[in-house]
Design a protein around this motif. Sequence first.
Motif, PDB file in Angstrom:
ATOM      1  N   THR A  46      -6.712  -0.654   5.536  1.00 41.69           N
ATOM      2  CA  THR A  46      -5.736  -1.588   6.074  1.00 41.69           C
ATOM      3  C   THR A  46      -4.331  -1.060   5.827  1.00 41.69           C
ATOM      4  N   VAL A  47      -3.468  -1.226   6.816  1.00 42.58           N
ATOM      5  CA  VAL A  47      -2.093  -0.726   6.754  1.00 42.58           C
ATOM      6  C   VAL A  47      -1.157  -1.812   7.273  1.00 42.58           C
ATOM      7  N   ALA A  48       0.005  -1.941   6.640  1.00 39.84           N
ATOM      8  CA  ALA A  48       1.017  -2.884   7.107  1.00 39.84           C
ATOM      9  C   ALA A  48       2.396  -2.269   6.937  1.00 39.84           C
ATOM     10  N   LEU A  49       3.290  -2.621   7.821  1.00 39.20           N
ATOM     11  CA  LEU A  49       4.688  -2.221   7.728  1.00 39.20           C
ATOM     12  C   LEU A  49       5.494  -3.484   7.471  1.00 39.20           C
ATOM     13  N   ASP A  79      20.540  -4.198   3.788  1.00 45.90           N
ATOM     14  CA  ASP A  79      19.949  -4.266   2.459  1.00 45.90           C
ATOM     15  C   ASP A  79      18.440  -4.410   2.510  1.00 45.90           C
ATOM     16  N   ALA A  80      17.844  -4.471   3.680  1.00 47.30           N
ATOM     17  CA  ALA A  80      16.402  -4.651   3.800  1.00 47.30           C
ATOM     18  C   ALA A  80      15.678  -3.411   3.296  1.00 47.30           C
ATOM     19  N   VAL A  81      14.480  -3.621   2.735  1.00 47.52           N
ATOM     20  CA  VAL A  81      13.647  -2.548   2.223  1.00 47.52           C
ATOM     21  C   VAL A  81      12.425  -2.425   3.117  1.00 47.52           C
ATOM     22  N   LEU A  82      12.244  -1.255   3.708  1.00 48.37           N
ATOM     23  CA  LEU A  82      11.136  -1.026   4.633  1.00 48.37           C
ATOM     24  C   LEU A  82       9.993  -0.345   3.882  1.00 48.37           C
ATOM     25  N   SER A  83       8.845  -1.017   3.816  1.00 50.21           N
ATOM     26  CA  SER A  83       7.716  -0.531   3.028  1.00 50.21           C
ATOM     27  C   SER A  83       6.511  -0.256   3.914  1.00 50.21           C
ATOM     28  N   LEU A  84       5.919   0.919   3.727  1.00 47.47           N
ATOM     29  CA  LEU A  84       4.619   1.225   4.314  1.00 47.47           C
ATOM     30  C   LEU A  84       3.575   0.890   3.255  1.00 47.47           C
ATOM     31  N   CYS A  85       2.688  -0.051   3.567  1.00 48.56           N
ATOM     32  CA  CYS A  85       1.702  -0.531   2.593  1.00 48.56           C
ATOM     33  C   CYS A  85       0.297  -0.211   3.100  1.00 48.56           C
ATOM     34  N   LEU A  86      -0.538   0.330   2.237  1.00 55.74           N
ATOM     35  CA  LEU A  86      -1.905   0.649   2.659  1.00 55.74           C
ATOM     36  C   LEU A  86      -2.887   0.436   1.525  1.00 55.74           C
ATOM     37  N   ASP A  87      -4.129   0.135   1.919  1.00 54.98           N
ATOM     38  CA  ASP A  87      -5.188  -0.078   0.945  1.00 54.98           C
ATOM     39  C   ASP A  87      -6.499   0.448   1.509  1.00 54.98           C
ATOM     40  N   THR A  88      -7.274   1.123   0.642  1.00 53.08           N
ATOM     41  CA  THR A  88      -8.582   1.647   1.044  1.00 53.08           C
ATOM     42  C   THR A  88      -9.646   1.284   0.021  1.00 53.08           C
ATOM     43  N   SER A  89      -9.454   0.181  -0.692  1.00 55.04           N
ATOM     44  CA  SER A  89     -10.438  -0.218  -1.686  1.00 55.04           C
ATOM     45  C   SER A  89     -11.713  -0.749  -1.051  1.00 55.04           C
ATOM     46  N   ALA A  90     -11.625  -1.223   0.175  1.00 57.29           N
ATOM     47  CA  ALA A  90     -12.803  -1.653   0.932  1.00 57.29           C
ATOM     48  C   ALA A  90     -12.669  -1.061   2.333  1.00 57.29           C
ATOM     49  N   ALA A  91     -12.137  -1.838   3.274  1.00 57.53           N
ATOM     50  CA  ALA A  91     -11.788  -1.289   4.576  1.00 57.53           C
ATOM     51  C   ALA A  91     -10.476  -0.515   4.442  1.00 57.53           C
ATOM     52  N   PRO A 146      -2.475  -5.783   2.609  1.00 53.83           N
ATOM     53  CA  PRO A 146      -1.615  -4.835   1.899  1.00 53.83           C
ATOM     54  C   PRO A 146      -0.138  -5.199   1.950  1.00 53.83           C
ATOM     55  N   ALA A 147       0.261  -6.062   2.893  1.00 52.64           N
ATOM     56  CA  ALA A 147       1.661  -6.487   2.951  1.00 52.64           C
ATOM     57  C   ALA A 147       2.079  -7.175   1.657  1.00 52.64           C
ATOM     58  N   ASP A 158      11.282  -6.097   3.836  1.00 54.42           N
ATOM     59  CA  ASP A 158      11.375  -7.126   2.798  1.00 54.42           C
ATOM     60  C   ASP A 158      10.055  -7.909   2.771  1.00 54.42           C
ATOM     61  N   THR A 159      10.050  -9.171   3.166  1.00 54.31           N
ATOM     62  CA  THR A 159       8.813  -9.951   3.221  1.00 54.31           C
ATOM     63  C   THR A 159       8.345 -10.183   4.646  1.00 54.31           C
ATOM     64  N   LEU A 160       9.044  -9.612   5.611  1.00 56.34           N
ATOM     65  CA  LEU A 160       8.703  -9.803   7.017  1.00 56.34           C
ATOM     66  C   LEU A 160       7.729  -8.714   7.469  1.00 56.34           C
ATOM     67  N   VAL A 161       6.536  -9.121   7.891  1.00 59.47           N
ATOM     68  CA  VAL A 161       5.528  -8.167   8.348  1.00 59.47           C
ATOM     69  C   VAL A 161       5.841  -7.774   9.789  1.00 59.47           C
ATOM     70  N   LEU A 162       6.136  -6.499   9.996  1.00 63.79           N
ATOM     71  CA  LEU A 162       6.457  -6.005  11.333  1.00 63.79           C
ATOM     72  C   LEU A 162       5.204  -5.669  12.122  1.00 63.79           C
ATOM     73  N   SER A 163       4.203  -5.099  11.467  1.00 61.17           N
ATOM     74  CA  SER A 163       2.962  -4.743  12.165  1.00 61.17           C
ATOM     75  C   SER A 163       1.855  -4.525  11.153  1.00 61.17           C
ATOM     76  N   ARG A 164       0.623  -4.716  11.617  1.00 62.35           N
ATOM     77  CA  ARG A 164      -0.571  -4.487  10.808  1.00 62.35           C
ATOM     78  C   ARG A 164      -1.604  -3.764  11.641  1.00 62.35           C
ATOM     79  N   ALA A 165      -2.467  -3.026  10.970  1.00 62.42           N
ATOM     80  CA  ALA A 165      -3.598  -2.400  11.649  1.00 62.42           C
ATOM     81  C   ALA A 165      -4.705  -2.195  10.632  1.00 62.42           C
ATOM     82  N   ALA A 166      -5.951  -2.181  11.105  1.00 58.07           N
ATOM     83  CA  ALA A 166      -7.077  -2.024  10.185  1.00 58.07           C
ATOM     84  C   ALA A 166      -8.262  -1.387  10.877  1.00 58.07           C
ATOM     85  N   ASN A 167      -9.033  -0.664  10.101  1.00 54.05           N
ATOM     86  CA  ASN A 167     -10.361  -0.219  10.495  1.00 54.05           C
ATOM     87  C   ASN A 167     -11.318  -0.838   9.489  1.00 54.05           C
TER      88      ASN A 167
END
Length: 249
Positions: A31-34, A17-29, A210-211, A37-46
């Motif tokens: 940033t990306v997160a996978l 039942d888990a929901v896997l979300s790709l989250c990203l934001d470019t409003s400043a830097a 972004p998570a 549900d609420t568990l952050v699997l990985s993050r990366a940023a430039n």
Amino acid sequence: MTQGPNRLPPPPTSRIDAVLSLCLDTSAATTVALVNDTLVLSRAANKSTRHHAESIAVLVTQVLTEAGLAPQGAAAGLDRVCVGTGPAPFTGLRAGLVSARVYARAAAIPVYGVSSLDAIARAALDLLPRETRVLAISDARRKELYWGLYTAEGADDVHLEGRLEVGSAAALLSSLRQRDLLIVSAGPIPAHSAEALAVAEFGPQVELDPAIFSRIVSARLARGEADSLSTAPLYLRRPEIHGQPMERL
């Protein structure tokens, strides 16, 4: 490019039942997160505020690879894409929104938009008493700020009082009269406004993570508010063209 510290192993595969979300934001830097549900699997940023288009695909590949999903191709086992809608300047924000829509289309999954200021407010409210009101701000450049007044909406969402604004620090301070609230930001206060805002009361400095989009999206979908998750960009002001002054949208 940097990797966030909260990298955790994927949850057991039996959690169907888990929901896997790709989250990203470019409003400043960029940033990306996978998030599962609420568990952050990985993050990366430039951390560059200029090279969004060149960074997004690299960072997305990075977070998917670290979760063991990249070999699956475009779909990568994702359930949805969550993207920051600003407010932010035109070029970087457009790169993030277009990329999010492309990933969602390639994977045949929905894409949901959340204001980047919503995420800043939620990150701060996670650290404060529930009844606190916060004024989330971010750099609008041109010696101006974006801001929005927020309260908590449950444990995972926020409620925007009024509308998002753009203007000078003086205009922001004028809006604070007789209001019991804290100013919060992602990172240091922009230099062009730091002196003017020194008289205000500040809450914790947070990161634009972004998570948090995944939490907000889940909360709004649970309340039947899918219409509030548009990916329309929040520019707030018209670009300066041919020397004419900028105007609020």
